[in-house]
Design a protein around this motif. Structure first.
Motif, short mmCIF file in Angstrom:
data_model
loop_
_atom_site.label_atom_id
_atom_site.label_comp_id
_atom_site.label_asym_id
_atom_site.label_seq_id
_atom_site.Cartn_x
_atom_site.Cartn_y
_atom_site.Cartn_z
N ASN A 99 0.79 -1.23 0.00
CA ASN A 99 0.00 0.00 0.00
C ASN A 99 0.83 1.28 0.00
O ASN A 99 0.34 2.32 -0.47
CB ASN A 99 -0.93 0.01 1.22
CG ASN A 99 -1.95 -1.11 1.18
OD1 ASN A 99 -2.50 -1.41 0.13
ND2 ASN A 99 -2.17 -1.75 2.31
N TYR A 100 2.05 1.26 0.55
CA TYR A 100 2.73 2.52 0.81
C TYR A 100 4.14 2.62 0.25
O TYR A 100 4.78 3.66 0.38
CB TYR A 100 2.78 2.77 2.32
CG TYR A 100 1.43 2.67 2.97
CD1 TYR A 100 0.44 3.60 2.70
CD2 TYR A 100 1.16 1.63 3.84
CE1 TYR A 100 -0.81 3.49 3.29
CE2 TYR A 100 -0.10 1.52 4.42
CZ TYR A 100 -1.08 2.45 4.14
OH TYR A 100 -2.31 2.34 4.71
N GLN A 322 0.42 10.92 7.70
CA GLN A 322 0.89 9.55 7.69
C GLN A 322 2.41 9.52 7.51
O GLN A 322 2.99 10.40 6.86
CB GLN A 322 0.22 8.75 6.57
CG GLN A 322 -1.29 8.67 6.69
CD GLN A 322 -1.73 7.97 7.96
OE1 GLN A 322 -1.09 7.01 8.39
NE2 GLN A 322 -2.80 8.44 8.56
N TYR A 324 4.25 7.57 5.71
CA TYR A 324 4.73 7.39 4.34
C TYR A 324 4.74 8.70 3.56
O TYR A 324 5.39 8.80 2.52
CB TYR A 324 3.89 6.33 3.62
CG TYR A 324 2.48 6.75 3.28
CD1 TYR A 324 2.20 7.40 2.08
CD2 TYR A 324 1.43 6.49 4.15
CE1 TYR A 324 0.90 7.78 1.76
CE2 TYR A 324 0.14 6.87 3.84
CZ TYR A 324 -0.12 7.51 2.65
OH TYR A 324 -1.40 7.89 2.35
N HIS A 338 5.27 4.36 11.31
CA HIS A 338 4.19 4.14 10.36
C HIS A 338 3.03 3.39 11.02
O HIS A 338 1.86 3.74 10.82
CB HIS A 338 4.68 3.37 9.14
CG HIS A 338 3.58 2.96 8.22
ND1 HIS A 338 2.92 3.85 7.40
CD2 HIS A 338 2.98 1.75 8.03
CE1 HIS A 338 1.97 3.21 6.72
NE2 HIS A 338 2.00 1.94 7.09
N TYR A 342 -0.81 4.89 11.33
CA TYR A 342 -1.91 4.31 10.55
C TYR A 342 -2.79 3.38 11.37
O TYR A 342 -4.02 3.40 11.24
CB TYR A 342 -1.34 3.56 9.34
CG TYR A 342 -2.42 3.18 8.35
CD1 TYR A 342 -2.91 4.11 7.44
CD2 TYR A 342 -2.94 1.89 8.32
CE1 TYR A 342 -3.90 3.77 6.53
CE2 TYR A 342 -3.93 1.54 7.42
CZ TYR A 342 -4.42 2.48 6.53
OH TYR A 342 -5.39 2.14 5.63
#
Length: 454
Positions: A99-100, A322, A324, A338, A342
């Motif tokens: 996802n990141y 966030q 990232y 992270h 999140y």
């Protein structure tokens, strides 16, 4: 049945070949002691020995009983915990990289390979007798330091002026992480100098300063400080156990006093812009840690503190910021930040608790070792994992200067992953052979056996 026949019958019941000589020596010592006792009562030597052998009991039963004690063992709870942490880690890397992280699938599959390889290496080390390291600790230490010296000064790939990596096939080995494998070796070296007095202390400091000086020349001040702390804590344990026959309180007070005064004085000088033995950029990093400047060295620290400060117990943080978006290396150096941003603080606490449980078991296994060399090597493994984990957590909440650290078994990276599993392999080997001490290094013991009247 004479003594030799009896001893052979006992030893034949011992499945672990390494334990046979030790068991034979112990049983023989007991027979000799009892034989002497009968001879002092006026019984002839041959008759006394025969009587002592008979009173030992059935050789097969004695051998089977000793076989249950002197055999390799497996720390199943620790192995299961390592397995659970590995599974949690790989799932975490999967979702994070997917996802990141750009090219997330590439990083995930590489980490999966690192973890599977590391787990296999750990099991391979488990089957290797750890005392081999202890027996050749000095030779291993010399070779290791020579490899590090050659790598840092002649082979390493320089990144931002630092001798950071060397290439070994497809793997880029981080020298700042690889050097921590020296710590359990140093524990075995300390064990070899027992009884040498103040000469042992001088030699111990030479073995300590050698890898630390290499770390300084990388240059990596944080690596040098962490390594020095790990090695000096092992030396403290050796001195506290009175292995060298020196004045414990005086030596420990003097050395720890100097260790505390020097860094405090250095930091004060750096904060006041005074010249120190360290390069200017390291002084600037220390200064910006206490007063972060988002435009210079304090950029990462400022972002970490902003992200953590706005986080919730569960779920994404209130500000929507966030990790990232503001930090690099969120799957390695800033993995915990992270997770906090999140998933929430409790998710990060859960990961840290898993490691705390593992580290507690590591120290428990180490401290109950009868084999003192195994105890020191186990402590060395535990110290590496503990200090690295502590440094990582502090950096990820903005309470430690930015540096290259790894969260054992969780951070992305080949070297950190392999080093973690190798250290755990040494620990499992120590546990496996905890009831099988080496005849060359152990002290003579007496076997407790219940006599059987015939």
């Amino acid at each position: 049945m004479n003594r030799e026949e009896y001893l052979n019958a006992v030893v034949n019941q011992i499945r672990c070949k390494r334990a046979r000589d030790m068991v034979k020596e112990e049983v023989e010592n007991h027979i000799e002691d009892q034989t002497k006792a009968y001879m002092e009562m006026g019984i002839e030597d041959k008759v006394a020995e025969q009587k002592a052998v008979r009173e030992m009991g059935d050789p097969v039963e004695v051998g089977v009983s000793l076989d249950r004690i002197h055999r390799p063992q497996m720390a199943w709870q620790v192995l299961a915990l390592i397995g659970v942490i590995s599974v949690v880690s790989i799932f975490l890397q999967y979702f994070m990289n997917k996802n990141y992280v750009a090219e997330g699938s590439y990083y995930f599959f590489h980490q999966l390979i690192y973890m599977v390889t590391g787990f296999c290496i750990m099991l391979g080390i488990y089957f290797v007798d750890f005392s081999i390291i202890g027996r050749y600790a000095k030779e291993i230490g010399v070779v290791f330091c020579a490899i590090m010296f050659i790598s840092v000064f002649f082979i390493a790939i320089k990144v931002n002026g630092m001798s950071a990596f060397i290439r070994v096939g497809p793997l880029a080995v981080s020298l700042k992480l690889f050097i921590y494998l020296y710590v359990p070796v140093y524990g075995a070296i300390l064990y070899q100098y027992r009884g040498e007095g103040y000469r042992a202390l001088v030699k111990a400091f030479m073995w300590l300063l050698l890898p630390v000086s290499i770390a300084i020349r990388m240059p990596s001040l944080i690596t040098a400080v962490n390594l020095f702390l790990m090695l000096f804590l092992l030396l403290t344990v050796a001195i506290a156990k009175n292995w060298y026959g020196i004045h414990k309180k005086l030596v420990l007070t003097a050395t720890w006093g100097a260790i505390v005064v020097f860094p405090v004085t250095t930091i004060i000088l750096m904060l006041n812009n005074q010249k120190t033995i360290f390069p200017e950029y390291q002084s600037q990093r220390i200064q910006t840690f206490f007063a972060p400047d988002p435009e210079t060295f304090g950029y990462q620290i400022s972002n970490v503190r902003t992200i953590v400060g706005s986080s919730r117990l569960v779920g994404s943080n209130d500000s929507g910021i966030q990790a990232y978006e503001r930090l690099s290396y969120i799957n390695s150096d800033y993995l915990l930040t992270h997770i906090i941003s999140y998933y929430g603080i409790l998710a990060a606490v859960g990961i840290v608790l898993l490691l705390i449980i593992l580290i507690e078991k590591i120290f428990r296994i180490s401290m109950v070792q009868k084999n003192q060399m195994g105890m020191m090597m186990g402590l060395g493994c535990g110290l590496v994992l503990t200090i690295q984990a502590a440094t990582f957590v502090l950096q990820n909440i903005g309470l430690y200067p930015t540096t290259t650290v790894f969260l054992p078994l969780f951070s992305f990276g080949g070297t950190g992953t392999l080093v973690s599993y190798m250290l755990l392999g040494v620990l499992l080997s120590i546990y496996r052979y905890r009831n099988i001490s080496s005849p060359k290094t152990r002290k003579k013991k007496r076997l407790k056996i219940t006599f059987v009247d015939n």
